[in-house]
Design a protein around this motif. Structure first.
Motif, PDB file in Angstrom:
ATOM      1  N   HIS A 508      57.211 113.353  15.393  1.00 39.46           N
ATOM      2  CA  HIS A 508      55.979 112.975  16.075  1.00 39.46           C
ATOM      3  C   HIS A 508      54.834 113.887  15.655  1.00 39.46           C
ATOM      4  N   PHE A 510      51.415 114.950  17.992  1.00 40.55           N
ATOM      5  CA  PHE A 510      50.747 114.750  19.276  1.00 40.55           C
ATOM      6  C   PHE A 510      50.230 116.089  19.772  1.00 40.55           C
ATOM      7  N   VAL A 535      51.416 100.808  26.695  1.00 46.63           N
ATOM      8  CA  VAL A 535      52.007 102.007  26.083  1.00 46.63           C
ATOM      9  C   VAL A 535      51.813 103.160  27.055  1.00 46.63           C
ATOM     10  N   LYS A 542      53.198 112.143  24.037  1.00 50.54           N
ATOM     11  CA  LYS A 542      53.387 111.317  22.843  1.00 50.54           C
ATOM     12  C   LYS A 542      52.714 109.950  23.005  1.00 50.54           C
ATOM     13  N   GLN A 543      52.764 109.398  24.214  1.00 49.33           N
ATOM     14  CA  GLN A 543      52.113 108.107  24.436  1.00 49.33           C
ATOM     15  C   GLN A 543      50.599 108.229  24.283  1.00 49.33           C
ATOM     16  N   LYS A 546      49.673 108.008  20.774  1.00 46.43           N
ATOM     17  CA  LYS A 546      49.717 106.624  20.284  1.00 46.43           C
ATOM     18  C   LYS A 546      48.443 105.871  20.642  1.00 46.43           C
ATOM     19  N   TRP A 547      47.845 106.216  21.788  1.00 50.24           N
ATOM     20  CA  TRP A 547      46.589 105.550  22.154  1.00 50.24           C
ATOM     21  C   TRP A 547      45.521 105.787  21.099  1.00 50.24           C
ATOM     22  N   THR A 549      45.785 106.077  17.965  1.00 50.75           N
ATOM     23  CA  THR A 549      45.970 105.216  16.793  1.00 50.75           C
ATOM     24  C   THR A 549      45.603 103.773  17.085  1.00 50.75           C
TER      25      THR A 549
END
Length: 749
Positions: A508, A510, A535, A542-543, A546-547, A549
């Motif tokens: 990962h 983050f 998500v 980690k979530q 992802k936001w 991206t």
């Protein structure tokens, strides 16, 4: 024709034509079916009717018409009538119009037919009527059991004496105990194997297997991406890179930092209903302490953190804690209850940012600065000030006391923090302020899709005492070395900043969850975007990465990382752990790493990204306080509170003292560095966050190390006094240069 005993006519010679069969000959006792028995009984009835007379009272008188019986109705010419379906008596004809009866009806009943009138027993087999085949089968089973029982009893090993029976019973008992022990041992071995397999999987999947090169992070943060134990397989990192052609470490704080308008920051500390003691520690330490809000030395009077507020973020409290939480809310006015059950990785973070997009407000800019705050899209959003918390800034309380407080505005950043993190607010706000006023650059050398629009609206009078040589920090074009004018607000694009400790491994990338910040535009977008709402479950840090991206302008999101001044508590023993760090020790680390910058750094920079990275020297991960994977032990037993806290400071004499060493704890304490020397005479530039404080006693240790302490140690005070005495004894003109140099050194001390 002849009359019978009942006075009825019967054919002559009937007995002569039909021989009398024997009743026992027609009865088949070996029949195994009910039908055979029924037909046998029928034959018995038919035969007995020809020989035995039947009483007259069985027949109604209206059935006899002329005293004659039809010959054609005898049993020899017609079949035997079936059983009547009417409730009439047995053998009573069901056809009243018939005047003829069979021969069987005129005969007396036989002895074998006395129980024949039980019609409900007709089709049932009696329990004693067992077929010959079944008796033969049951006999074989019994004989088989007897035979094998006989063989078992006659076996030589079968006990025949009482003592033999007892001994064998003991043997059987021992065997049973042995079998039980085998089962327990097998269960233990299986459990050990399962635990071993679980630990092996945890070790394989855990990316933190070796200490991180934190000394390299502090020497030149712009180059640290090349020294990760698990470098990215991709050629590009998802954050704006800085020119790595130079190994000169960047300077922080930049010149003219205090001339920039402070950033509005909302710090949301994630907590639970039962963590009242930890919340009180936060309220009384870094959320309100002057050295946390103003910085080191004389500070800035709290101007930098005048727009910074701290609030505790909770889910719905449990029933037993509802009243206590309500009382705490009424007392401190610093608790936010989210409309969600308490959790960590099931959507609490997204719910917090969604709440912040609607209800987050911070104080406005109370003091004038040389560089006014830029005008963003949310700058004109205002609301009435809420109830203040005791640890809010003194400027907010002073504004409230006027009776006409100013309206609050949207924050520039929303920060998510854990309650096991110790945050220095002045340090945090200074770094976020720099990012807020930094001119956005293109990602990976490409022109941005949405270029920054800078329009100067007006310029005020010059300010000769202020220098804004910040090297491109302000949103305005500050390329000139000296800009001594106060600049009016500028209309710029909203910044897209994702700030924190960047964790990069083979799995990962983050910002670590102990503390990270999102600029307001990212918060507002994340709360409304439908893709982000899907998500939200899983490891929350980690979530959140992802936001970023998923953002429509993801190539412009700045992943701003701070790896040197965010670390774990010295006692934690994790890969992120080392002693409490100060700028003076960071400067010594940079000097010691200069040789590596000339050799190893160049090797890494010239090596291909897809190739194997050079091995990390152990010196880059060395700490005088903690060791990865080893429980912390004080350098000497029975140290005092002051000495034990000083032993947790990275690079201090107290941390390097050992048993048998000529240095004593008293000497190390007397010759320690004071706060002024440790911060090198600057207001900020030191530790931002200390994480993984799992015990309250560790929290108090951190508060003593970072918030308390004298500006000068005893030895530094003695040196200052000696210098003053020396200057007083030599006031001649020839020593004026020496005096000025001594005074400069005194200020540094």
């Amino acid at each position: 024709m002849a009359l019978n005993a009942a006075g009825m006519l019967r054919p002559a010679g009937a007995n002569a034509r039909r021989p009398q069969p024997s009743l026992l000959d027609d009865y088949d006792s070996t029949s195994s079916t009910d039908s055979d028995r029924i037909h046998g009984r029928t034959r018995l009835v038919a035969t007995a009717a020809t020989s035995a007379p039947r009483p007259d009272f069985l027949y109604p008188h209206h059935h006899i018409q002329s005293g004659r019986s039809s010959v054609s109705s005898t049993a020899t010419s017609t079949p035997l009538p079936s059983r009547s379906t009417s409730p009439l008596p047995q053998f009573y004809t069901s056809n009243p119009s018939s005047s003829c009866t069979s021969d069987s009806e005129s005969e007396p009943p036989s002895e074998f037919l006395r129980n024949r009138n039980l019609w409900w027993r007709e089709n049932r087999r009696s329990w004693w009527s067992v077929s010959r085949r079944r008796r033969r089968r049951d006999g074989r089973i019994v004989r088989f059991l007897k035979r094998w029982t006989r063989r078992l009893v006659r076996h030589p090993l079968f006990p025949s004496q009482p003592i033999t029976i007892v001994s064998q019973s003991r043997a059987f008992e021992c065997a049973a105990h042995f079998d039980h022990a085998i089962q327990v041992l097998t269960l233990i071995l299986l459990s050990v194997f399962a635990i071993f397999l679980t630990l092996l999987l945890i070790y394989i999947l855990n990316p933190d297997k070796e200490p991180l090169p934190w000394r390299a992070y502090c020497s030149n943060p712009h180059l640290t991406a090349h020294f990760d134990p698990y470098p990215s397989s991709s050629a590009e990192y998802p954050f704006h890179p800085v020119d790595t052609s130079s190994t000169k470490p960047p300077q922080f704080p930049p010149a003219g930092l205090d001339s920039l308008s402070p950033a509005g920051v909302l710090v949301g500390v994630f907590s639970i209903d039962s963590s009242f003691e930890r919340r009180m520690l936060v309220r009384t330490t870094w959320a309100a302490h002057p050295r946390s809000r103003e910085g080191a030395g004389d500070g800035d009077g709290g101007v930098g953190t005048s727009r910074t507020i701290v609030r505790f973020i909770l889910g719905q409290p449990r029933k037993d804690w509802e009243r206590r939480i309500k009382l705490e809310m009424e007392t401190f006015n610093d608790i936010i209850i989210l409309p969600i059950t308490e959790n960590m990785n099931r959507g609490k973070t997204h719910t917090f940012f969604s709440w912040a997009a609607i209800n987050a407000w911070v104080p406005p800019v109370y003091s004038n600065t040389s560089v006014s705050p830029p005008l963003f899209s949310y700058s004109n959003h205002t609301a009435s000030p809420p109830a203040l918390a005791p640890h809010d800034s003194a400027y907010a309380w002073e504004d409230l006391s006027t009776g006409t407080p100013q309206s609050w505005v949207r924050p520039d950043y929303v920060v998510k923090a854990d309650d096991d993190s110790f945050v220095m607010l002045a340090e945090l706000e200074a770094r976020l302020r720099v990012e807020l006023h930094t001119k956005p650059k293109s990602n990976h050398g490409r022109a941005p899709e949405f270029p920054t629009m800078l329009r100067t609206t007006e310029t005020s009078a010059a300010s000769p005492n202020t220098s804004t040589n910040s090297g491109g920090l302000a949103a305005q074009d500050m390329s000139e070395p000296h800009l001594n004018t106060a600049v009016a607000p500028q209309v710029v694009d909203d910044p897209l900043v994702y700030w924190g400790y960047l964790v990069t491994n083979r799995l990962h990338k983050f910002m670590a969850g102990e503390l990270y910040a999102l600029s307001w535009s990212l918060v507002d977008w994340a709360a409304k975007d439908p893709a982000v709402k899907g998500v939200t479950r899983g490891a929350e840090d980690k979530q959140t990465a992802k936001w970023m991206t998923l953002h429509p302008r993801s190539n412009e999101v700045r992943w701003a990382s701070e790896r040197c001044w965010i670390y774990d508590h010295p006692r934690s023993g994790t890969v992120y752990s080392h002693g409490y760090l100060y700028p003076s020790e960071a400067t010594r680390i940079k000097r010691s790493m200069m040789s590596y910058m000339d050799k190893t750094f160049i090797e890494v920079l010239t090596s291909p990204l897809g190739g194997t990275s050079p091995s990390i020297p152990a010196a880059w991960s060395y700490s005088t306080v903690s060791t990865f994977g080893v429980r912390y032990v004080p350098p000497l037993p029975e140290l005092s509170i002051r000495h034990s806290v000083e032993a947790l400071v990275e690079g201090s004499d107290m941390s390097m003292i050992r048993e048998g060493s000529p240095m004593t704890p008293e000497y190390a304490w007397t010759h320690r560095e004071g706060r002024r020397k440790r911060y090198e005479g600057k207001r900020v530039g030191g530790t931002v966050v200390v994480h993984f404080i799992k015990k309250n006693i560790w929290y108090l240790e951190t508060a003593l190390a970072l918030l308390e302490g004298e500006e000068q140690s005893e030895f530094e005070k003695f040196q200052s006094q000696e210098i003053e005495k020396a200057l007083a004894r030599t006031p001649t003109h020839s020593h004026m240069t020496t005096r000025r140099a001594a005074r400069t050194q005194h200020r540094l001390l």
